[in-house]
Design a protein around this motif. Structure first.
Motif, PDB file in Angstrom:
ATOM      1  N   HIS A  30       0.871  -1.175   0.000  1.00 59.78           N
ATOM      2  CA  HIS A  30       0.000   0.000   0.000  1.00 59.78           C
ATOM      3  C   HIS A  30       0.905   1.221   0.000  1.00 59.78           C
ATOM      4  CE1 HIS A  30      -3.880  -1.993   1.012  1.00 59.78           C
ATOM      5  NE2 HIS A  30      -3.087  -2.889   1.564  1.00 59.78           N
ATOM      6  N   VAL A  31       0.335   2.386  -0.277  1.00 57.43           N
ATOM      7  CA  VAL A  31       1.116   3.614  -0.348  1.00 57.43           C
ATOM      8  C   VAL A  31       0.543   4.636   0.623  1.00 57.43           C
ATOM      9  CG1 VAL A  31       1.852   5.498  -1.859  1.00 57.43           C
ATOM     10  CG2 VAL A  31       1.640   3.204  -2.772  1.00 57.43           C
ATOM     11  N   SER A  32       1.449   5.328   1.323  1.00 55.64           N
ATOM     12  CA  SER A  32       1.078   6.409   2.215  1.00 55.64           C
ATOM     13  C   SER A  32       1.824   7.662   1.773  1.00 55.64           C
ATOM     14  CB  SER A  32       1.481   6.050   3.651  1.00 55.64           C
ATOM     15  OG  SER A  32       1.318   7.146   4.508  1.00 55.64           O
ATOM     16  N   PHE A  33       1.202   8.826   1.970  1.00 58.49           N
ATOM     17  CA  PHE A  33       1.838  10.093   1.614  1.00 58.49           C
ATOM     18  C   PHE A  33       1.985  10.929   2.881  1.00 58.49           C
ATOM     19  CE2 PHE A  33      -0.426   8.596  -2.095  1.00 58.49           C
ATOM     20  CZ  PHE A  33       0.515   8.718  -3.091  1.00 58.49           C
ATOM     21  N   GLN A  34       3.222  11.246   3.262  1.00 54.82           N
ATOM     22  CA  GLN A  34       3.479  12.074   4.434  1.00 54.82           C
ATOM     23  C   GLN A  34       3.821  13.483   3.972  1.00 54.82           C
ATOM     24  OE1 GLN A  34       6.466  10.436   6.999  1.00 54.82           O
ATOM     25  NE2 GLN A  34       5.198   8.721   7.596  1.00 54.82           N
ATOM     26  N   LYS A  35       3.023  14.454   4.421  1.00 52.58           N
ATOM     27  CA  LYS A  35       3.234  15.836   4.001  1.00 52.58           C
ATOM     28  C   LYS A  35       4.454  16.417   4.692  1.00 52.58           C
ATOM     29  CE  LYS A  35       1.105  20.174   3.096  1.00 52.58           C
ATOM     30  NZ  LYS A  35      -0.068  21.005   3.140  1.00 52.58           N
ATOM     31  N   PHE A  40       5.154  15.831  -0.715  1.00 56.76           N
ATOM     32  CA  PHE A  40       4.775  14.631   0.028  1.00 56.76           C
ATOM     33  C   PHE A  40       5.875  13.597  -0.127  1.00 56.76           C
ATOM     34  CE2 PHE A  40       0.575  16.426  -0.761  1.00 56.76           C
ATOM     35  CZ  PHE A  40      -0.042  16.226   0.461  1.00 56.76           C
ATOM     36  N   GLU A  41       6.186  12.879   0.949  1.00 53.28           N
ATOM     37  CA  GLU A  41       7.084  11.746   0.870  1.00 53.28           C
ATOM     38  C   GLU A  41       6.231  10.491   0.747  1.00 53.28           C
ATOM     39  OE1 GLU A  41      10.750   9.530   3.163  1.00 53.28           O
ATOM     40  OE2 GLU A  41       9.604  11.035   4.253  1.00 53.28           O
ATOM     41  N   VAL A  42       6.581   9.608  -0.201  1.00 50.60           N
ATOM     42  CA  VAL A  42       5.858   8.365  -0.414  1.00 50.60           C
ATOM     43  C   VAL A  42       6.449   7.294   0.501  1.00 50.60           C
ATOM     44  CG1 VAL A  42       5.254   6.582  -2.095  1.00 50.60           C
ATOM     45  CG2 VAL A  42       5.395   8.977  -2.813  1.00 50.60           C
ATOM     46  N   ILE A  43       5.593   6.643   1.282  1.00 49.08           N
ATOM     47  CA  ILE A  43       5.988   5.559   2.177  1.00 49.08           C
ATOM     48  C   ILE A  43       5.237   4.304   1.739  1.00 49.08           C
ATOM     49  CG2 ILE A  43       6.006   4.723   4.561  1.00 49.08           C
ATOM     50  CD1 ILE A  43       7.799   7.168   4.166  1.00 49.08           C
ATOM     51  N   ASN A  56      12.575   6.944  -0.485  1.00 48.08           N
ATOM     52  CA  ASN A  56      13.080   8.211  -1.038  1.00 48.08           C
ATOM     53  C   ASN A  56      12.407   8.586  -2.348  1.00 48.08           C
ATOM     54  OD1 ASN A  56      14.921   8.895   1.074  1.00 48.08           O
ATOM     55  ND2 ASN A  56      16.183   7.194   0.367  1.00 48.08           N
ATOM     56  N   TRP A  57      11.090   8.429  -2.391  1.00 48.87           N
ATOM     57  CA  TRP A  57      10.262   8.923  -3.481  1.00 48.87           C
ATOM     58  C   TRP A  57       9.489  10.127  -2.955  1.00 48.87           C
ATOM     59  CZ3 TRP A  57       7.471   3.750  -4.933  1.00 48.87           C
ATOM     60  CH2 TRP A  57       8.395   2.871  -5.502  1.00 48.87           C
ATOM     61  N   PHE A  58       9.348  11.156  -3.794  1.00 47.00           N
ATOM     62  CA  PHE A  58       8.697  12.384  -3.372  1.00 47.00           C
ATOM     63  C   PHE A  58       7.747  12.875  -4.451  1.00 47.00           C
ATOM     64  CE2 PHE A  58      12.838  11.986  -1.442  1.00 47.00           C
ATOM     65  CZ  PHE A  58      12.537  12.105  -0.099  1.00 47.00           C
ATOM     66  N   VAL A  59       6.648  13.500  -4.031  1.00 43.93           N
ATOM     67  CA  VAL A  59       5.658  14.064  -4.930  1.00 43.93           C
ATOM     68  C   VAL A  59       5.541  15.556  -4.617  1.00 43.93           C
ATOM     69  CG1 VAL A  59       3.246  14.046  -5.643  1.00 43.93           C
ATOM     70  CG2 VAL A  59       4.377  11.895  -5.013  1.00 43.93           C
ATOM     71  N   ASN A  60       5.751  16.391  -5.625  1.00 45.81           N
ATOM     72  CA  ASN A  60       5.634  17.829  -5.428  1.00 45.81           C
ATOM     73  C   ASN A  60       4.171  18.247  -5.360  1.00 45.81           C
ATOM     74  OD1 ASN A  60       8.399  18.370  -5.468  1.00 45.81           O
ATOM     75  ND2 ASN A  60       8.414  18.427  -7.703  1.00 45.81           N
ATOM     76  N   LEU A  61       3.888  19.245  -4.544  1.00 47.68           N
ATOM     77  CA  LEU A  61       2.552  19.814  -4.500  1.00 47.68           C
ATOM     78  C   LEU A  61       2.381  20.735  -5.696  1.00 47.68           C
ATOM     79  CD1 LEU A  61       2.345  20.716  -0.717  1.00 47.68           C
ATOM     80  CD2 LEU A  61       1.330  18.778  -1.865  1.00 47.68           C
ATOM     81  N   ALA A  62       1.292  20.563  -6.402  1.00 49.18           N
ATOM     82  CA  ALA A  62       1.085  21.391  -7.605  1.00 49.18           C
ATOM     83  C   ALA A  62       0.203  22.561  -7.311  1.00 49.18           C
ATOM     84  CB  ALA A  62       0.479  20.548  -8.721  1.00 49.18           C
TER      85      ALA A  62
END
Length: 62
Positions: A30-35, A40-43, A56-62
């Protein structure tokens, strides 16, 4: 309140990572997103035992 980073295992993904090293569950995560500040850091979370993996995967806020 519990620290959300407590118990997270650092994991470097080489070619593929779908088996939990804690319990042996083989069907992925499963995937969690920590702000964080501005991203967001993907866990990854094992759906069987709940072990969390920092990859060490990251999602930028758009």
């Amino acid at each position: 309140m519990k620290d959300v980073s407590e118990g997270i295992i650092e994991k470097k993904i080489e070619e593929e990572f779908h088996i939990c090293e804690n319990c042996g569950y083989r069907l992925g995560f499963h995937v969690s997103f920590q702000k964080k500040a501005d991203f967001f850091e993907v866990i990854l979370i094992c759906p069987n035992c709940g072990q969390r993996h920092r990859v060490n995967w990251f999602v930028n806020l758009a």
